[in-house]
Design an enzyme around this catalytic site. Sequence first.
Site, mmCIF file in Angstrom:
data_model
loop_
_atom_site.group_PDB
_atom_site.id
_atom_site.type_symbol
_atom_site.label_atom_id
_atom_site.label_comp_id
_atom_site.label_asym_id
_atom_site.label_seq_id
_atom_site.Cartn_x
_atom_site.Cartn_y
_atom_site.Cartn_z
ATOM 1 N N GLU A 124 0.839 -1.269 -0.041
ATOM 2 C CA GLU A 124 0.028 0.041 -0.095
ATOM 3 C C GLU A 124 0.813 1.362 0.045
ATOM 4 O O GLU A 124 0.418 2.240 0.421
ATOM 5 C CB GLU A 124 -1.021 -0.014 1.237
ATOM 6 C CG GLU A 124 -1.922 -0.840 1.314
ATOM 7 C CD GLU A 124 -1.319 -2.459 1.153
ATOM 8 O OE1 GLU A 124 -0.817 -2.733 2.398
ATOM 9 O OE2 GLU A 124 -1.385 -3.272 0.750
ATOM 10 N N ASN A 183 7.941 -10.073 -4.561
ATOM 11 C CA ASN A 183 6.658 -10.131 -3.528
ATOM 12 C C ASN A 183 5.654 -10.682 -4.117
ATOM 13 O O ASN A 183 5.052 -9.702 -5.153
ATOM 14 C CB ASN A 183 6.668 -8.662 -2.913
ATOM 15 C CG ASN A 183 5.534 -8.442 -1.740
ATOM 16 O OD1 ASN A 183 6.317 -8.621 -0.666
ATOM 17 N ND2 ASN A 183 4.492 -8.249 -2.016
ATOM 18 N N GLU A 184 4.988 -11.770 -3.745
ATOM 19 C CA GLU A 184 3.758 -12.283 -4.187
ATOM 20 C C GLU A 184 3.795 -12.253 -5.618
ATOM 21 O O GLU A 184 2.924 -11.654 -6.447
ATOM 22 C CB GLU A 184 2.538 -11.440 -3.788
ATOM 23 C CG GLU A 184 2.265 -11.676 -2.377
ATOM 24 C CD GLU A 184 0.915 -11.261 -1.926
ATOM 25 O OE1 GLU A 184 0.413 -10.106 -2.292
ATOM 26 O OE2 GLU A 184 0.179 -11.920 -0.886
ATOM 27 N N GLU A 264 3.132 -13.507 6.175
ATOM 28 C CA GLU A 264 1.976 -12.186 6.199
ATOM 29 C C GLU A 264 1.031 -12.806 7.007
ATOM 30 O O GLU A 264 -0.062 -13.102 6.420
ATOM 31 C CB GLU A 264 1.867 -11.624 5.121
ATOM 32 C CG GLU A 264 3.154 -10.864 4.392
ATOM 33 C CD GLU A 264 2.762 -9.966 3.291
ATOM 34 O OE1 GLU A 264 1.695 -9.465 2.995
ATOM 35 O OE2 GLU A 264 3.490 -9.773 2.410
ATOM 36 N N TYR A 330 -3.664 -0.003 10.144
ATOM 37 C CA TYR A 330 -3.784 -1.515 10.020
ATOM 38 C C TYR A 330 -4.485 -2.052 11.054
ATOM 39 O O TYR A 330 -4.529 -3.287 11.090
ATOM 40 C CB TYR A 330 -2.302 -1.864 9.566
ATOM 41 C CG TYR A 330 -2.444 -2.992 8.370
ATOM 42 C CD1 TYR A 330 -2.400 -4.206 8.848
ATOM 43 C CD2 TYR A 330 -2.371 -2.604 7.220
ATOM 44 C CE1 TYR A 330 -2.577 -5.111 7.685
ATOM 45 C CE2 TYR A 330 -2.541 -3.502 6.329
ATOM 46 C CZ TYR A 330 -2.344 -4.599 6.390
ATOM 47 O OH TYR A 330 -2.446 -5.724 5.315
HETATM 48 C C1 LIG Z 1 -6.296 -9.651 -2.537
HETATM 49 C C2 LIG Z 1 -5.208 -8.802 -2.716
HETATM 50 C C3 LIG Z 1 -3.951 -9.318 -2.043
HETATM 51 C C4 LIG Z 1 -3.103 -8.210 -2.047
HETATM 52 N N1 LIG Z 1 -1.817 -8.442 -0.928
HETATM 53 C C5 LIG Z 1 -1.867 -7.834 -0.136
HETATM 54 S S1 LIG Z 1 -2.898 -6.636 0.493
HETATM 55 C C6 LIG Z 1 -2.214 -6.110 2.091
HETATM 56 C C7 LIG Z 1 -0.663 -7.081 1.789
HETATM 57 C C8 LIG Z 1 0.372 -6.166 1.500
HETATM 58 O O1 LIG Z 1 0.004 -5.369 0.327
HETATM 59 C C9 LIG Z 1 1.814 -6.694 1.338
HETATM 60 O O2 LIG Z 1 2.711 -5.951 0.825
HETATM 61 C C10 LIG Z 1 1.201 -7.680 0.005
HETATM 62 O O3 LIG Z 1 2.718 -8.650 0.076
HETATM 63 C C11 LIG Z 1 0.212 -8.813 0.680
HETATM 64 N N2 LIG Z 1 -0.670 -7.884 0.841
#
Ligand SMILES: CCCC/N=C1\SC[C@@H]2[C@H](O)[C@H](O)[C@@H](O)CN12
Length: 649
Positions: A124, A183-184, A264, A330
């Site tokens: 974010e 990241n993801e 996470e 948060y």
């Molecule tokens: C459904 C959408 C998932 C997106 N991933 C998210 S939303 C809150 C968190 C942070 O952004 C974090 O930086 C992400 O790695 C995982 N995540």
Amino acid sequence: MAGVTMWSAILCSALIFCFDCSEARTFGIDYENDTFVLDGKPFRYVSGSIHYSRVPYQYWMDRLTKMFAAGLNAIQVYIPWNIHEPFQGQYDFSGQQDVVTFLKLAHSIGLYVILRPGPYICAEWEFGGFPAWLLKGNSDIRLRSSDPRYIKAVDQWFDVLLSEIAPLLYVNGGPIISVQVENEYGSYFACDYDYLRFLRQKMIDILGNDVVLFTTDGDGIGYLRCGTLQGLYTTVDFGITYNPAQNFNVQRVWEPKGPLVNSEFYTGWLDHWGESHSHTDAAAFAKSLDLLLAYGANVNMYMFEGGTNFGFWNGAEYPPFKAIPTSYDYDAPLSEAGDITEKYVAIRQVISKYYPPPPIPIPPSTPKFAYGKITMNLVATIPDYLEKYTPGGPIKSKYPINMEEIDHYYGFVMYRHILKDNVSWPTTLDIMGVRDRGYVMINQIPFGIIERDKNTSVNITGVIGDYLDVLVENQARINYGNNINDNRKGLITNVTHNGDPLTDWLIYPLLENITLVQPFSLKHSYPKQNGHLSTPALYAGQLVVPMEAAHPMDTYFDMSLWTKGQIWMNNFNLGRYWPAAGPQIRLYVPKPVLKQGENTVIMLELESSPCIQDGNCFVTFMDQPLINGTVHPFLGHRHGKLGHHGYLP
Ligand SMILES: CCCC/N=C1\SC[C@@H]2[C@H](O)[C@H](O)[C@@H](O)CN12
């Protein structure tokens, strides 16, 4: 006995912080016994996320100590590329950007570090951490892929960053026990294994082979298919669960042996302007944490300390476009201001079931003070201010130019066109390419608000020689999803009037350092009024902090009578305010930005000034936060009809 071993290992490593330790320090994975190993002994981390870029550096020690006092033995840290390389080839690791000091503080307390250097971090955060200059001249760049333009920039950045990080690896005497790659990535469309291979090799080239490299993805098979790679330890992320086996079965598909890791574990969730503040029940979270620890999992709680999106650093989601507020509280165990919460106490209690409580008391929350009401005074309307205070004068262009091309990446730009024809009847001005929100004026009279993907036209009237001004706010670059490449800001298309493109523009960037001229020589330029809209303008006030030892203290800005804008305290950009949208009604003002005596407050009010509406030209400093206020999902402008000039959507 295991607990005692852990604390003695931590305190020992903290006491012997060194770069040339004689005894071998090792951290790795014991696949046979499904565990991490630290110096040859089984090791499990109980970690929390904290972002140094979201906590004033003067408060880093306070927050880290509170995390240690909760019973954590590690922290998880993102590195946002854009705060360290604001312009290509220019690096900043000082002050608020001094990540090395932040990591050394963590180590001095006895916390290990799980580092997430990106290059993309989501979070974010503005543009997911990417610097905006990546988009300059590259409107078709394919981020997070093997696009050579992107790879070149990452390669240069990682040469600098990873060289800063290497000495802080555990094997080199530092606190860093593992490093995340990307990241993801499995959530992104590109699915470019060559890109992941490049990142893996780059990290090995500079960090060596004695560090655990890992990936994190949502706990779904579909996410993991593209998210990880041979040689990178696969981990997953998920929120509250009462069946950890089910969540970790996904990780076991890729990692049949090795430690279970939730990278996470969501303690709360993010907010958007115009939507209710997110909340996660403390008892429910604590119960799920207990189950995860009992299951033997390694856990990182995201976020443990959320902090603040100061300045223009908030991110946004898309579609639809939804900007993240200034507060990144948060609903985390430590509040935005680092206060101890019910969730913190519940978590500490659960951890103490598995490990002895840390040998320090819980530090107190920092004191807050209600400094009360101060009067704001008009400085100047934005059109007048920019005409007088744009260093080097406006940029002249036949057509509008987006922000990246003029090397002005954040905040606001005003686009001016001098009418070449008389417009006696209201006719439509179309501004399809507004990124993201614009304020349309004729000779400083507000004619309406335009918003990306929503209302992109305004009816105007005017005569030859009138000034058509469009003040555009870059509300944030998208930080998540496949549209991250579509992130140019300002006006990214032509402006048409009755279908014809308007030509010959003057472009004024509103610069971050709001300099004021005393006495405010522009005071005669009083904002114009049209219905509920007033000309975007700057207002200034003085907050006097007592010359007493206890002051200054943390406080909260309440501007609930105002609508939407930006706020600076002693030229520190505290962030965006939008009480007309909610849920955040007050902004956190940390003690370090204040001083005893006079403190200068500058507000940029974009939409509807209470000074004009009803003469309530003041703001109030309170001693309590307010981030769960009433929300107005129509993105928060004061509803109501404008005068004969135009109308609100
Ligand atoms: C459904 C959408 C998932 C997106 N991933 C998210 S939303 C809150 C968190 C942070 O952004 C974090 O930086 C992400 O790695 C995982 N995540």
